[in-house]
Design a protein around this motif. Sequence first.
Motif, PDB file in Angstrom:
ATOM      1  N   TYR A   1       0.821  -1.219   0.000  1.00 29.72           N
ATOM      2  CA  TYR A   1       0.000   0.000   0.000  1.00 29.72           C
ATOM      3  C   TYR A   1       0.855   1.270   0.000  1.00 29.72           C
ATOM      4  CZ  TYR A   1       0.586   0.238   5.165  1.00 29.72           C
ATOM      5  OH  TYR A   1       1.084   0.310   6.432  1.00 29.72           O
ATOM      6  N   SER A   2       2.054   1.181  -0.534  1.00 29.09           N
ATOM      7  CA  SER A   2       2.946   2.347  -0.550  1.00 29.09           C
ATOM      8  C   SER A   2       2.430   3.475  -1.431  1.00 29.09           C
ATOM      9  CB  SER A   2       4.357   1.938  -0.973  1.00 29.09           C
ATOM     10  OG  SER A   2       4.349   1.395  -2.275  1.00 29.09           O
ATOM     11  N   GLY A   3       1.454   3.198  -2.279  1.00 26.87           N
ATOM     12  CA  GLY A   3       0.849   4.246  -3.103  1.00 26.87           C
ATOM     13  C   GLY A   3      -0.121   5.132  -2.340  1.00 26.87           C
ATOM     14  N   LEU A   4      -0.514   4.728  -1.151  1.00 26.36           N
ATOM     15  CA  LEU A   4      -1.410   5.537  -0.315  1.00 26.36           C
ATOM     16  C   LEU A   4      -0.555   6.460   0.550  1.00 26.36           C
ATOM     17  CD1 LEU A   4      -3.816   2.721   0.905  1.00 26.36           C
ATOM     18  CD2 LEU A   4      -4.275   4.420  -0.858  1.00 26.36           C
ATOM     19  N   GLU A   5      -0.507   7.728   0.170  1.00 20.71           N
ATOM     20  CA  GLU A   5       0.421   8.654   0.813  1.00 20.71           C
ATOM     21  C   GLU A   5       0.180   8.804   2.316  1.00 20.71           C
ATOM     22  OE1 GLU A   5       1.963  13.254   0.483  1.00 20.71           O
ATOM     23  OE2 GLU A   5       0.743  12.423  -1.129  1.00 20.71           O
ATOM     24  N   ALA A   6      -1.054   9.024   2.726  1.00 19.05           N
ATOM     25  CA  ALA A   6      -1.335   9.237   4.154  1.00 19.05           C
ATOM     26  C   ALA A   6      -1.010   7.983   4.973  1.00 19.05           C
ATOM     27  CB  ALA A   6      -2.795   9.641   4.362  1.00 19.05           C
ATOM     28  N   ALA A   7      -1.419   6.834   4.471  1.00 17.55           N
ATOM     29  CA  ALA A   7      -1.173   5.581   5.194  1.00 17.55           C
ATOM     30  C   ALA A   7       0.320   5.270   5.258  1.00 17.55           C
ATOM     31  CB  ALA A   7      -1.934   4.434   4.531  1.00 17.55           C
ATOM     32  N   THR A   8       1.031   5.504   4.166  1.00 21.11           N
ATOM     33  CA  THR A   8       2.468   5.230   4.130  1.00 21.11           C
ATOM     34  C   THR A   8       3.225   6.169   5.064  1.00 21.11           C
ATOM     35  OG1 THR A   8       2.351   4.384   1.885  1.00 21.11           O
ATOM     36  CG2 THR A   8       4.506   5.123   2.643  1.00 21.11           C
TER      37      THR A   8
ATOM     38  N   THR B   1      -9.650   3.194   5.704  1.00 21.11           N
ATOM     39  CA  THR B   1     -10.260   1.927   6.127  1.00 21.11           C
ATOM     40  C   THR B   1     -10.616   1.026   4.949  1.00 21.11           C
ATOM     41  OG1 THR B   1     -12.431   2.980   6.192  1.00 21.11           O
ATOM     42  CG2 THR B   1     -11.216   2.838   8.277  1.00 21.11           C
ATOM     43  N   GLY B   2     -10.720   1.577   3.766  1.00 23.60           N
ATOM     44  CA  GLY B   2     -11.070   0.782   2.588  1.00 23.60           C
ATOM     45  C   GLY B   2      -9.907  -0.014   2.022  1.00 23.60           C
TER      46      GLY B   2
ATOM     47  N   ALA C   1      -3.362  -1.735   4.600  1.00 18.65           N
ATOM     48  CA  ALA C   1      -3.030  -0.594   5.460  1.00 18.65           C
ATOM     49  C   ALA C   1      -3.796  -0.664   6.774  1.00 18.65           C
ATOM     50  CB  ALA C   1      -3.343   0.712   4.735  1.00 18.65           C
ATOM     51  N   MET C   2      -5.059  -1.013   6.685  1.00 14.80           N
ATOM     52  CA  MET C   2      -5.869  -1.071   7.898  1.00 14.80           C
ATOM     53  C   MET C   2      -5.408  -2.197   8.820  1.00 14.80           C
ATOM     54  SD  MET C   2      -9.916  -1.054   8.301  1.00 14.80           S
ATOM     55  CE  MET C   2     -10.684  -1.940   9.627  1.00 14.80           C
ATOM     56  N   ILE C   3      -5.154  -3.372   8.269  1.00 19.18           N
ATOM     57  CA  ILE C   3      -4.711  -4.516   9.077  1.00 19.18           C
ATOM     58  C   ILE C   3      -3.367  -4.224   9.745  1.00 19.18           C
ATOM     59  CG2 ILE C   3      -3.883  -6.906   8.925  1.00 19.18           C
ATOM     60  CD1 ILE C   3      -6.125  -7.322   6.810  1.00 19.18           C
ATOM     61  N   ALA C   4      -2.446  -3.627   8.992  1.00 22.78           N
ATOM     62  CA  ALA C   4      -1.123  -3.316   9.556  1.00 22.78           C
ATOM     63  C   ALA C   4      -1.241  -2.344  10.719  1.00 22.78           C
ATOM     64  CB  ALA C   4      -0.208  -2.747   8.480  1.00 22.78           C
ATOM     65  N   HIS C   5      -1.963  -1.257  10.521  1.00 20.01           N
ATOM     66  CA  HIS C   5      -2.080  -0.244  11.570  1.00 20.01           C
ATOM     67  C   HIS C   5      -2.857  -0.762  12.775  1.00 20.01           C
ATOM     68  CE1 HIS C   5      -0.720   2.486   8.418  1.00 20.01           C
ATOM     69  NE2 HIS C   5      -0.429   3.320   9.396  1.00 20.01           N
TER      70      HIS C   5
END
Length: 134
Positions: free
Chosen positions: A50-57, A103-104, A108-112
């Motif tokens: 999910y490195s393409g998701l800036e906020a999550a990354t 959350t979608g 990213a959600m599982i990791a956090h």
Amino acid sequence: MVHISHESRHGPRHGPHREPHHEPEARRWQDWANMAFGILLASSPWLLGYSGLEAATMNAVIVGFLIFALSALALTLLDRWEAYISAMLGLWAGASPWLLGFTGYDGAMIAHLGVGICVVTVASVEIWQGDRRD
């Protein structure tokens, strides 16, 4: 006349009714565990894709680094405040998918959420063990 001091009978660090102080050894595993969780969270964008998701990354890297650094620092300082800050960082990591809106995205959600729960659990054990000693 022979004088036996308190220190010679009980050793320099232990009084007659005090137990030996083992807090650093008892808390060390928690610090190593949270260091591992910090590395896991910081690397999760690339591990879970999910490195393409800036906020999550950015959140994963920053919070993961803070968890790692704080736990590494605690190995030398061994102060209780570290457990409270780790718990807050774990709470933030667990809540951030909702607070930052990713959350979608399952990875990213599982990791956090997973790392957040683990960090809070380990920090809670550390706080509980410290309170039991007091």
